[in-house]
Design a protein around this motif. Structure first.
Motif, PDB file in Angstrom:
ATOM      1  N   ILE A  35       0.861  -1.186   0.000  1.00 15.74           N
ATOM      2  CA  ILE A  35       0.000   0.000   0.000  1.00 15.74           C
ATOM      3  C   ILE A  35       0.894   1.230   0.000  1.00 15.74           C
ATOM      4  CG2 ILE A  35      -1.731   1.292   1.315  1.00 15.74           C
ATOM      5  CD1 ILE A  35      -2.796  -1.315   0.079  1.00 15.74           C
ATOM      6  N   CYS A  36       0.598   2.172  -0.878  1.00 11.68           N
ATOM      7  CA  CYS A  36       1.389   3.403  -0.952  1.00 11.68           C
ATOM      8  C   CYS A  36       1.236   4.224   0.329  1.00 11.68           C
ATOM      9  CB  CYS A  36       0.942   4.269  -2.126  1.00 11.68           C
ATOM     10  SG  CYS A  36       1.235   3.562  -3.756  1.00 11.68           S
ATOM     11  N   ALA A  37       2.347   4.718   0.828  1.00  8.20           N
ATOM     12  CA  ALA A  37       2.312   5.650   1.958  1.00  8.20           C
ATOM     13  C   ALA A  37       1.699   6.964   1.475  1.00  8.20           C
ATOM     14  CB  ALA A  37       3.728   5.882   2.477  1.00  8.20           C
ATOM     15  N   PRO A  38       1.125   7.767   2.382  1.00  9.30           N
ATOM     16  CA  PRO A  38       0.476   9.019   1.963  1.00  9.30           C
ATOM     17  C   PRO A  38       1.376   9.947   1.147  1.00  9.30           C
ATOM     18  CG  PRO A  38      -0.076   8.530   4.234  1.00  9.30           C
ATOM     19  CD  PRO A  38       0.968   7.525   3.813  1.00  9.30           C
ATOM     20  N   GLN A  39       2.673   9.945   1.410  1.00  9.96           N
ATOM     21  CA  GLN A  39       3.584  10.833   0.694  1.00  9.96           C
ATOM     22  C   GLN A  39       4.150  10.207  -0.579  1.00  9.96           C
ATOM     23  OE1 GLN A  39       4.222   9.309   3.564  1.00  9.96           O
ATOM     24  NE2 GLN A  39       6.288   8.462   3.518  1.00  9.96           N
ATOM     25  N   THR A  40       3.902   8.921  -0.811  1.00 12.07           N
ATOM     26  CA  THR A  40       4.448   8.221  -1.972  1.00 12.07           C
ATOM     27  C   THR A  40       3.542   8.393  -3.183  1.00 12.07           C
ATOM     28  OG1 THR A  40       5.407   6.565  -0.516  1.00 12.07           O
ATOM     29  CG2 THR A  40       5.226   5.984  -2.843  1.00 12.07           C
ATOM     30  N   PRO A  41       4.095   8.821  -4.319  1.00  9.31           N
ATOM     31  CA  PRO A  41       3.266   8.937  -5.529  1.00  9.31           C
ATOM     32  C   PRO A  41       2.745   7.579  -5.990  1.00  9.31           C
ATOM     33  CG  PRO A  41       5.301  10.187  -5.771  1.00  9.31           C
ATOM     34  CD  PRO A  41       5.441   9.353  -4.529  1.00  9.31           C
ATOM     35  N   CYS A  42       1.480   7.547  -6.406  1.00 16.87           N
ATOM     36  CA  CYS A  42       0.920   6.325  -6.972  1.00 16.87           C
ATOM     37  C   CYS A  42       1.006   6.364  -8.493  1.00 16.87           C
ATOM     38  CB  CYS A  42      -0.515   6.104  -6.507  1.00 16.87           C
ATOM     39  SG  CYS A  42      -1.601   7.523  -6.691  1.00 16.87           S
ATOM     40  N   SER A  43       1.199   7.557  -9.070  1.00 15.21           N
ATOM     41  CA  SER A  43       1.434   7.688 -10.504  1.00 15.21           C
ATOM     42  C   SER A  43       1.893   9.103 -10.828  1.00 15.21           C
ATOM     43  CB  SER A  43       0.188   7.321 -11.320  1.00 15.21           C
ATOM     44  OG  SER A  43      -0.804   8.301 -11.179  1.00 15.21           O
ATOM     45  N   TRP A  44       2.299   9.274 -12.081  1.00 12.81           N
ATOM     46  CA  TRP A  44       2.732  10.576 -12.585  1.00 12.81           C
ATOM     47  C   TRP A  44       2.103  10.785 -13.946  1.00 12.81           C
ATOM     48  CZ3 TRP A  44       5.621   6.814 -10.396  1.00 12.81           C
ATOM     49  CH2 TRP A  44       6.351   7.124  -9.252  1.00 12.81           C
ATOM     50  N   SER A  45       1.783  12.039 -14.274  1.00  9.15           N
ATOM     51  CA  SER A  45       1.308  12.397 -15.602  1.00  9.15           C
ATOM     52  C   SER A  45       2.304  13.388 -16.182  1.00  9.15           C
ATOM     53  CB  SER A  45      -0.078  13.058 -15.540  1.00  9.15           C
ATOM     54  OG  SER A  45      -1.030  12.179 -15.031  1.00  9.15           O
ATOM     55  N   VAL A  46       3.035  12.963 -17.195  1.00  8.37           N
ATOM     56  CA  VAL A  46       4.018  13.828 -17.846  1.00  8.37           C
ATOM     57  C   VAL A  46       3.287  14.623 -18.916  1.00  8.37           C
ATOM     58  CG1 VAL A  46       6.178  13.899 -19.144  1.00  8.37           C
ATOM     59  CG2 VAL A  46       5.817  12.124 -17.406  1.00  8.37           C
ATOM     60  N   TYR A  47       3.474  15.949 -18.907  1.00 10.72           N
ATOM     61  CA  TYR A  47       2.748  16.795 -19.850  1.00 10.72           C
ATOM     62  C   TYR A  47       3.679  17.678 -20.672  1.00 10.72           C
ATOM     63  CZ  TYR A  47       3.205  20.302 -16.086  1.00 10.72           C
ATOM     64  OH  TYR A  47       3.687  21.145 -15.117  1.00 10.72           O
TER      65      TYR A  47
END
Length: 99
Positions: A35-47
């Motif tokens: 389970i991801c910690a609250p500060q850990t990103p679960c994903s990124w969107s590169v724009y």
């Protein structure tokens, strides 16, 4: 460069398909169990930095959001042209997506 370092620190990643309704064909063979910690990103969107059109969705394969949370945009990392997503409640309101 910062994005690559960030991705390396957060574990391996996979590319998520951009089309709605398509299956995740680039997902790694092993599914995440942590389970991801609250500060850990679960994903990124590169724009695109000029148009802010999302070019690539990158999911964290090391961890997932718990069932009661969803992966939402929480931060705009302007120097690397990337929105950072973290696990948040469904009623979490971020002003970043409205920009």
């Amino acid at each position: 460069m910062k994005l690559l370092i960030l991705l390396a620190l957060c574990g391996t990643v996979y590319l998520m398909p951009m089309e709605m309704g398509s299956s995740a064909q680039n997902v790694t063979a092993t599914s995440p169990k942590t389970i991801c910690a609250p500060q850990t990103p679960c994903s990124w969107s590169v724009y695109n930095p000029h148009t802010r059109e999302i070019l690539k969705e990158i999911g964290n394969t090391y961890c997932v959001c718990p069932a009661d949370l969803i992966c939402q945009i929480t931060e705009d990392d302007i120097p690397v042209s990337s929105y950072i997503h973290r696990c948040r409640s469904k009623d979490f309101e971020s002003d970043i997506a409205d920009r």
